[in-house]
Write a protein that holds these residues in place. Sequence first.
Motif, mmCIF file in Angstrom:
data_model
loop_
_atom_site.group_PDB
_atom_site.id
_atom_site.type_symbol
_atom_site.label_atom_id
_atom_site.label_comp_id
_atom_site.label_asym_id
_atom_site.label_seq_id
_atom_site.Cartn_x
_atom_site.Cartn_y
_atom_site.Cartn_z
ATOM 1 N N ASN A 74 -10.523 -7.614 8.758
ATOM 2 C CA ASN A 74 -11.771 -7.963 8.074
ATOM 3 C C ASN A 74 -11.646 -9.279 7.308
ATOM 4 O OD1 ASN A 74 -14.485 -7.351 7.015
ATOM 5 N ND2 ASN A 74 -13.420 -7.155 5.066
ATOM 6 N N ALA A 87 -7.711 -9.587 1.161
ATOM 7 C CA ALA A 87 -6.889 -8.387 0.989
ATOM 8 C C ALA A 87 -5.602 -8.708 0.243
ATOM 9 C CB ALA A 87 -6.573 -7.774 2.354
ATOM 10 N N TYR A 103 0.824 -1.209 0.000
ATOM 11 C CA TYR A 103 0.000 0.000 0.000
ATOM 12 C C TYR A 103 0.855 1.255 0.000
ATOM 13 C CZ TYR A 103 -4.527 -2.215 0.315
ATOM 14 O OH TYR A 103 -5.655 -2.933 0.014
ATOM 15 N N GLU A 129 -6.757 -2.747 9.080
ATOM 16 C CA GLU A 129 -8.209 -2.886 8.985
ATOM 17 C C GLU A 129 -8.598 -3.994 7.999
ATOM 18 O OE1 GLU A 129 -10.172 0.797 8.251
ATOM 19 O OE2 GLU A 129 -9.111 1.869 9.851
ATOM 20 N N LEU A 130 -7.894 -4.063 6.871
ATOM 21 C CA LEU A 130 -8.207 -5.107 5.898
ATOM 22 C C LEU A 130 -7.869 -6.492 6.433
ATOM 23 C CD1 LEU A 130 -7.008 -3.464 2.562
ATOM 24 C CD2 LEU A 130 -9.355 -3.849 3.320
ATOM 25 N N THR A 131 -6.768 -6.593 7.171
ATOM 26 C CA THR A 131 -6.382 -7.880 7.756
ATOM 27 C C THR A 131 -7.402 -8.325 8.791
ATOM 28 O OG1 THR A 131 -4.035 -7.428 7.377
ATOM 29 C CG2 THR A 131 -4.576 -9.098 9.031
#
Length: 234
Positions: free
Chosen positions: A130, A135, A110, A126-128
């Motif tokens: 979720n 991701a 990123y 946050e993606l991890t």
Amino acid sequence: MTRAVTHPGEPHDESAAGRLNWLRAGVLGANDGIVSTAGLVVGVAGATTSTGPILTAGLAGLVAGAVSMALGEYVSVSSQRDTERALLEKERRELADFPEEEFEELAVLYEAKGLTPATARQVALELTANDAFAAHADVELHLAPDELANPWHAALASAIAFTTGSLLPLAAILLPPPHVRVVVTFLVVIAALAATGYLSARLGGARPVRAVLRLVLGGALAMAVTFSVGALVG
């Protein structure tokens, strides 16, 4: 552990691009049907004016071409899907064995997209939390695990596109009277190739003139050659 993986397809979130790719593939498949079937029936028409052999050759070419196109597309997409599944399974194992290293890798990816280190780590966090697997599949592999290409769909679409294109020269060679059937077929096929060339160029964002000229000249040459061969043999 950072890996550079090249994926031949479009990103899965660009649904419009994906639909355009399918449409462009359909246009090109129809173009293949037009050229190959036209060359076949015009070649036979150069050897005989009898409707039976022309119809038989045209139908045989249509069926053989559709089956060949479908089989080729099935094998190609199946190979691509096997590769994608292997990459996804490898990513799943790495997430299970090296979760911290994979998190750092996601943050670095990123950052490479232009985010600040702090923002990149927050996004990765946050993606991890979720869905870590989704991701990583998205950012690293540009894949959606639940949206892999279906080889059966690709094969069916290819067969339908080829068959649709083949029906045009087949009808053009059979419906007119024998003394004008080759001329009518030539004109119909040239018009169809011009239309498919224009459409494929517009879908691909290219200049239509070049695409149209390539298809029209190529199709005209193919029909001229096969008619000459049929006339010589006949």
